[in-house]
Design an enzyme around this catalytic site. Structure first.
Site, PDB file in Angstrom:
ATOM      1  N   GLU A  23      -9.412 -36.433 -16.878  1.00  0.00           N
ATOM      2  CA  GLU A  23      -9.042 -37.729 -17.462  1.00  0.00           C
ATOM      3  C   GLU A  23      -9.521 -38.886 -16.605  1.00  0.00           C
ATOM      4  O   GLU A  23      -9.567 -38.788 -15.374  1.00  0.00           O
ATOM      5  CB  GLU A  23      -7.517 -37.827 -17.562  1.00  0.00           C
ATOM      6  CG  GLU A  23      -6.928 -36.762 -18.455  1.00  0.00           C
ATOM      7  CD  GLU A  23      -5.420 -36.620 -18.318  1.00  0.00           C
ATOM      8  OE1 GLU A  23      -4.785 -36.312 -19.328  1.00  0.00           O
ATOM      9  OE2 GLU A  23      -4.886 -36.814 -17.215  1.00  0.00           O
ATOM     10  N   ASP A  63       2.569 -33.523 -20.196  1.00  0.00           N
ATOM     11  CA  ASP A  63       1.726 -34.718 -20.092  1.00  0.00           C
ATOM     12  C   ASP A  63       0.369 -34.558 -20.760  1.00  0.00           C
ATOM     13  O   ASP A  63      -0.595 -35.222 -20.402  1.00  0.00           O
ATOM     14  CB  ASP A  63       1.562 -35.140 -18.614  1.00  0.00           C
ATOM     15  CG  ASP A  63       0.938 -34.039 -17.757  1.00  0.00           C
ATOM     16  OD1 ASP A  63       0.669 -32.944 -18.290  1.00  0.00           O
ATOM     17  OD2 ASP A  63       0.704 -34.277 -16.561  1.00  0.00           O
TER      18      ASP A  63
HETATM   19  P1  NAD Z   1       2.089 -27.059  -9.645  1.00  0.00           P
HETATM   20  O1  NAD Z   1       1.247 -26.112 -10.418  1.00  0.00           O
HETATM   21  O2  NAD Z   1       1.847 -27.235  -8.191  1.00  0.00           O
HETATM   22  O3  NAD Z   1       3.653 -26.705  -9.827  1.00  0.00           O
HETATM   23  C1  NAD Z   1       4.217 -26.362 -11.047  1.00  0.00           C
HETATM   24  C2  NAD Z   1       5.347 -25.371 -10.803  1.00  0.00           C
HETATM   25  O4  NAD Z   1       5.984 -25.106 -12.073  1.00  0.00           O
HETATM   26  C3  NAD Z   1       4.888 -24.025 -10.257  1.00  0.00           C
HETATM   27  O5  NAD Z   1       5.543 -23.726  -9.036  1.00  0.00           O
HETATM   28  C4  NAD Z   1       5.244 -23.035 -11.370  1.00  0.00           C
HETATM   29  O6  NAD Z   1       5.607 -21.758 -10.864  1.00  0.00           O
HETATM   30  C5  NAD Z   1       6.410 -23.752 -12.034  1.00  0.00           C
HETATM   31  N1  NAD Z   1       6.698 -23.326 -13.413  1.00  0.00           N
HETATM   32  C6  NAD Z   1       5.826 -23.081 -14.410  1.00  0.00           C
HETATM   33  N2  NAD Z   1       6.497 -22.716 -15.528  1.00  0.00           N
HETATM   34  C7  NAD Z   1       7.816 -22.768 -15.223  1.00  0.00           C
HETATM   35  C8  NAD Z   1       9.011 -22.534 -15.962  1.00  0.00           C
HETATM   36  N3  NAD Z   1       8.978 -22.163 -17.241  1.00  0.00           N
HETATM   37  N4  NAD Z   1      10.205 -22.697 -15.335  1.00  0.00           N
HETATM   38  C9  NAD Z   1      10.261 -23.065 -14.019  1.00  0.00           C
HETATM   39  N5  NAD Z   1       9.154 -23.286 -13.268  1.00  0.00           N
HETATM   40  C10 NAD Z   1       7.951 -23.151 -13.870  1.00  0.00           C
HETATM   41  O7  NAD Z   1       1.936 -28.471 -10.406  1.00  0.00           O
HETATM   42  P2  NAD Z   1       2.347 -29.926  -9.906  1.00  0.00           P
HETATM   43  O8  NAD Z   1       1.194 -30.609  -9.240  1.00  0.00           O
HETATM   44  O9  NAD Z   1       3.664 -29.854  -9.199  1.00  0.00           O
HETATM   45  O10 NAD Z   1       2.519 -30.639 -11.319  1.00  0.00           O
HETATM   46  C11 NAD Z   1       3.510 -30.180 -12.212  1.00  0.00           C
HETATM   47  C12 NAD Z   1       3.288 -30.805 -13.561  1.00  0.00           C
HETATM   48  O11 NAD Z   1       3.477 -32.224 -13.490  1.00  0.00           O
HETATM   49  C13 NAD Z   1       1.884 -30.592 -14.117  1.00  0.00           C
HETATM   50  O12 NAD Z   1       2.006 -30.241 -15.471  1.00  0.00           O
HETATM   51  C14 NAD Z   1       1.214 -31.943 -13.962  1.00  0.00           C
HETATM   52  O13 NAD Z   1       0.240 -32.139 -14.958  1.00  0.00           O
HETATM   53  C15 NAD Z   1       2.393 -32.871 -14.119  1.00  0.00           C
HETATM   54  N6  NAD Z   1       2.257 -34.159 -13.449  1.00  0.00           N
HETATM   55  C16 NAD Z   1       2.739 -35.252 -14.093  1.00  0.00           C
HETATM   56  C17 NAD Z   1       2.666 -36.483 -13.483  1.00  0.00           C
HETATM   57  C18 NAD Z   1       3.230 -37.700 -14.169  1.00  0.00           C
HETATM   58  O14 NAD Z   1       2.933 -38.816 -13.763  1.00  0.00           O
HETATM   59  N7  NAD Z   1       4.060 -37.526 -15.173  1.00  0.00           N
HETATM   60  C19 NAD Z   1       2.054 -36.619 -12.221  1.00  0.00           C
HETATM   61  C20 NAD Z   1       1.600 -35.463 -11.570  1.00  0.00           C
HETATM   62  C21 NAD Z   1       1.698 -34.232 -12.194  1.00  0.00           C
END
Ligand code: NAD
Length: 345
Positions: free
Chosen positions: A56, A229
């Site tokens: 993006e 997201d």
């Molecule tokens: P990451 O992959 O480091 O961590 C995600 C965690 O979620 C992992 O530890 C995984 O095991 C866990 N997980 C997956 N499915 C699960 C479930 N059903 N129940 C419990 N835990 C579960 O990712 P990250 O960098 O921490 O980002 C997490 C999410 O946040 C991503 O989807 C990312 O796109 C989003 N994000 C959003 C924003 C925002 O501004 N809203 C900013 C950054 C990241």
């Protein structure tokens, strides 16, 4: 020359400052900027989807400075030792169009996401939510920053965590206990949220997942839902979204990417800046307030400018030779092929 902050320089800088203090400052800067939301050019981010994930571009400008971030979202990456999210970004001067600052933004994204979620908690939660532990569903890359921002702004020190990956919970326990924070690992989201006030969901899965069910919540809560997201990528039970008082960053983008994908397109939502600017009242009667966050370009604009102010004139930035500047601006050819090089002295 363009000022540049590398990953290593940012890492070294962050080791010289108090992260909590930095997140409070960043949250204040976001709050001030949200009050002048209408000065910004607002466009949903430009997303390029594939079967692997999404790449993006997130641009905005306030007629003085322009900023954009390049960011991906690849939930499959962690299986092969790569991160779900990596990013870099640029600030440019609107008057000349010249870039002035370029930075890594993988870490900056985690900082601004944490500061933005804490800001939403400040404006949307109730006092009784802040006396209780915070539930974190998802203990990945964003999790520590979320916890530290809520500790810094509200003094929350107890965290109830659920992640499908037990190693992620152990990592979070290790990192946060070193800072004096208490992390309890729970086997399900329902257990994690039971005694919590604020709930943060931050999981990564490229599908309509349900990491929090409507009947998991039997009390009043404020939820920061961060992980849903992208189109087709949500985290919450539709019934829960439906009964919540929903706040978003920029409605046009969140309709495409947020939890409210699951609701009719005319469902009631409020943009957070309207509450912060005083145009709308903070919620009082609602049992569940939901900040349906997808991440918006103004947050990246703020963190880039915040860090540029802090880092300019320090040894944590270097100059990069990014712009070709011939002495005669019309003689780009001579600049490349002329004997003297024709570069501006
Ligand atoms: P990451 O992959 O480091 O961590 C995600 C965690 O979620 C992992 O530890 C995984 O095991 C866990 N997980 C997956 N499915 C699960 C479930 N059903 N129940 C419990 N835990 C579960 O990712 P990250 O960098 O921490 O980002 C997490 C999410 O946040 C991503 O989807 C990312 O796109 C989003 N994000 C959003 C924003 C925002 O501004 N809203 C900013 C950054 C990241």
């Amino acid at each position: 020359m363009v000022a540049f902050c590398s990953v290593e320089n940012l890492r070294q800088y962050l080791n010289t400052v108090d992260l909590g203090e930095l997140l409070v400052g960043l949250s204040t800067s976001l709050e001030e900027t949200f009050k002048r939301w209408e000065e910004f050019q607002l466009i949903p981010r430009v997303a390029s989807h594939s079967t692997y994930g999404v790449i993006e571009l997130m641009p905005t400008q306030d007629n003085q400075r322009y900023a954009f971030k390049y960011v991906n979202g690849h939930p499959i990456n962690t299986k092969v030792g790569r991160q779900t999210v990596v990013a870099f970004g640029v600030i440019a001067d609107v008057e000349t169009g010249y870039p002035i600052f370029m930075s890594e933004m993988t870490v900056l994204t985690a900082l601004r996401t944490a500061a933005t979620a804490a800001l939403a908690t400040k404006w949307l939660s109730k006092p009784q939510h802040l006396d209780r532990p915070l539930a974190l569903i998802g203990a990945g890359a964003q999790a520590e920053f979320q916890a530290i921002a809520h500790k810094a702004l509200f003094g929350i020190t107890d965290f109830r965590v659920h992640d499908t990956d037990p190693d992620a919970v152990k990592k979070l326990q290790r990192n946060l206990s070193a800072l004096g924070l208490n992390v309890s690992g729970l086997d399900s989201s329902a257990e994690a949220v039971r005694d919590a006030g604020v709930i943060t969901t931050c999981t990564a899965d490229k599908r309509n997942a349900v990491v929090l069910h409507d009947d998991d919540l039997v009390a009043s809560h404020h939820i920061n839902a961060l992980g849903g997201d992208c189109p087709g990528k949500t985290e919450l039970d539709a019934a829960l979204v439906n009964r919540s008082d929903v706040y978003v960053e920029f409605e046009a983008q969140t309709r495409i990417e947020g939890e409210i994908q699951q609701l009719p397109t005319d469902s009631d939502v409020t943009e957070l800046w309207r509450v912060i600017s005083g145009e709308m009242q903070s919620p009082s009667g609602s049992e569940i307030t939901l900040f349906d966050s997808v991440g918006f370009a103004i947050e990246d604009f703020v963190v880039l400018n915040f860090m540029y102010e802090r880092l300019a004139q320090t040894s944590f930035v270097s100059d990069i030779d990014l712009l070709a500047e011939p002495a005669d601006p019309k003689d780009l050819f001579g600049f490349v092929y002329g004997s003297s090089g024709g570069a501006r002295g």
